[in-house]
Design an enzyme around this catalytic site. Structure first.
Site, PDB file in Angstrom:
ATOM      1  N   CYS A   2       0.827  -1.193   0.000  1.00 11.64           N
ATOM      2  CA  CYS A   2       0.000   0.000   0.000  1.00 11.64           C
ATOM      3  C   CYS A   2       0.866   1.250   0.000  1.00 11.64           C
ATOM      4  CB  CYS A   2      -0.912   0.030   1.229  1.00 11.64           C
ATOM      5  SG  CYS A   2      -1.891  -1.463   1.472  1.00 11.64           S
ATOM      6  N   ARG A  16      -5.124   6.817   0.977  1.00 19.77           N
ATOM      7  CA  ARG A  16      -4.192   5.765   0.592  1.00 19.77           C
ATOM      8  C   ARG A  16      -4.679   4.964  -0.599  1.00 19.77           C
ATOM      9  NH1 ARG A  16      -5.381   1.515   4.369  1.00 19.77           N
ATOM     10  NH2 ARG A  16      -3.436   0.481   3.786  1.00 19.77           N
ATOM     11  N   ASN A  79       0.683  -2.691   5.331  1.00 19.73           N
ATOM     12  CA  ASN A  79       1.398  -3.941   5.552  1.00 19.73           C
ATOM     13  C   ASN A  79       2.853  -3.684   5.922  1.00 19.73           C
ATOM     14  OD1 ASN A  79       3.087  -6.395   4.504  1.00 19.73           O
ATOM     15  ND2 ASN A  79       1.015  -7.150   4.788  1.00 19.73           N
TER      16      ASN A  79
END
Length: 325
Positions: A2, A16, A79
Site C-alpha cells: 500500500c 491511501r 502492511n
C-alpha cells in the site's frame, strides 16, 4: 502492499491506495460519536469523535483499514510484514491490539500532537480479533489538517514514533531507511538538468522528462515511496476542491498497481483495490476503485453523528461511463 499520503493544497487531503490480491468485502463506514467502541485491554469509549473511513465490519466492530475523524486527523494501517512485532500484555502500559489502533487514536486525538501523547505509553499487544481473523503485521501513518504527520512502527526494538517530513508511507523496510533512501534521488527534477557529467561534450537533450530519468517505477515499496514523494512534492495546488481532490488522486495513481504486474503467488496478482482520500477540514471522504474510476464522495457531516449505530455505504464498484452520443 500500500501507499499513503498527506497532501496539503489549501486544505489537507489524507488517504491511501489499498493494494491486495483479494477483496475483503470492505465498505465506507461511519462510526458516530455515541457508538460504543470496545477494547480488549483498555476502557470502552461510549462517547468519542466521529470517524469515517473504509473498513470491514465483524460482530458490529469496525476494522478500519484507514479513516479520518471529525477533528481533521487521519490514520492508515499498511502492511509491514517482517519488521512488525507485537508484544505480550505489559502491566502499566496502555495495551492496544493492532486492529484497535485506528479507532483508538481517531476516537480521541484532535491533532498529531495529541495522537503522540496517546501513544506515549502504548504497547501494541499481540492479540487476534478472532481465530479466523489473525492480527495483520502493520505500521501506521497519522496526519492532521495542518499537514503534520508521523509514522508509527512496532518492531522488536519497541514502539517507534517517527516524525514524517515527507508525509508519505509505503511498506518495508523500516521508515528511517525509506527516508534515507531518498538521498539517492536528490538530483531527480521535473526539469532537464545541466550537463555536469561531461562538460564540453555535446550531450543533447533528446526528449522531454530527462530530469526524471532515474526515478524508479517498480511495484516494490521502496520504488513507490520514492515515486509518491517526488510526485507529491511537485504536485500543483488547485483553485477549487474539485481541482485539489483531482490532483490528490493523480498522486496516488502515480504508484497504482495494475492487475498482472505484481505476482504474489502462482497466477495470483496484487493490485490497487481502492484509492481514497479525505478533506481533513471538511470531513468529506472520497474514493474510487479498480473497477470504477469515478470519484465517489460521502460527507460525514450529512449524517447524524450523535447516533449510536454504525452507518455504512456499499462500495460502488460498477464502472460509470459518460456516454456522450
Amino acid at each position: 502492499m500500500c501507499t499513503s499520503i498527506i497532501y496539503t493544497a489549501g486544505d489537507s487531503y489524507f488517504g491511501r491506495n489499498l493494494d491486495l490480491e483479494v477483496n475483503l468485502g470492505q465498505e465506507v463506514v461511519i462510526t458516530p460519536r455515541n457508538k460504543t467502541l470496545e477494547f480488549r485491554e483498555m476502557p470502552n469509549l461510549k462517547h468519542h469523535y466521529a470517524i469515517i473511513g473504509i473498513s470491514i465490519v465483524r460482530d458490529d466492530y469496525p476494522l478500519y483499514f484507514d479513516g479520518v475523524n471529525e477533528k481533521g486527523v487521519g490514520m492508515a494501517g499498511l502492511n509491514f510484514d517482517g519488521p512488525s512485532h507485537y508484544f505480550p500484555i505489559q502491566e502499566g502500559k496502555d495495551n492496544i491490539a493492532s486492529f484497535e489502533l485506528v479507532p483508538y487514536i481517531l476516537a480521541a486525538a484532535s491533532s498529531v500532537v495529541e495522537a503522540k501523547k496517546l501513544l506515549s505509553n502504548a504497547n501494541i499487544a499481540n492479540l487476534n480479533f478472532s481465530d479466523k481473523l489473525q492480527a495483520a503485521p502493520l505500521h501506521w501513518i497519522i496526519a492532521d489538517k495542518t499537514g503534520a504527520s508521523v509514522t508509527v512502527e512496532s518492531t522488536a526494538k519497541g514502539l517507534n514514533i517517527y516524525d514524517n517530513p515527507v508525509g508519505v508511507l509505503a511498506n518495508n523496510p523500516e521508515f528511517p531507511r525509506q527516508l534515507l533512501n531518498l538521498s539517492n534521488y536528490r538530483s531527480v527534477s521535473p526539469a532537464s538538468s545541466a550537463n555536469v557529467f561531461a562538460p564540453g561534450v555535446d550531450l543533447p537533450i533528446y526528449g522531454r522528462g530527462l530530469g526524471t530519468h532515474f526515478l524508479p517505477g517498480g511495484m516494490d515499496s521502496e520504488s513507490r515511496f520514492v515515486k509518491a514523494t517526488f510526485t507529491k512534492m511537485h504536485a500543483p495546488i488547485g483553485a477549487s476542491e474539485v481541482e485539489n481532490i483531482t490532483n490528490y488522486f493523480h498522486i496516488l495513481q502515480s504508484v497504482e498497481q495494475q492487475k498482472g504486474l505484481d505476482e504474489v503467488a502462482p497466477d495470483t496478482f496484487e493490485y490497487t483495490i481502492y484509492s481514497d482520500g479525505s478533506n481533513l477540514k471538511k470531513g468529506i471522504f472520497y474514493y474510487k476503485t479498480y473497477e470504477n474510476s469515478q470519484i465517489n464522495a460521502v460527507d460525514m457531516h450529512k449524517e447524524d453523528l450523535e447516533a449510536s449505530k454504525l452507518i455504512t455505504y456499499p462500495i460502488q464498484n460498477e464502472q460509470v461511463i459518460n456516454q456522450q452520443n
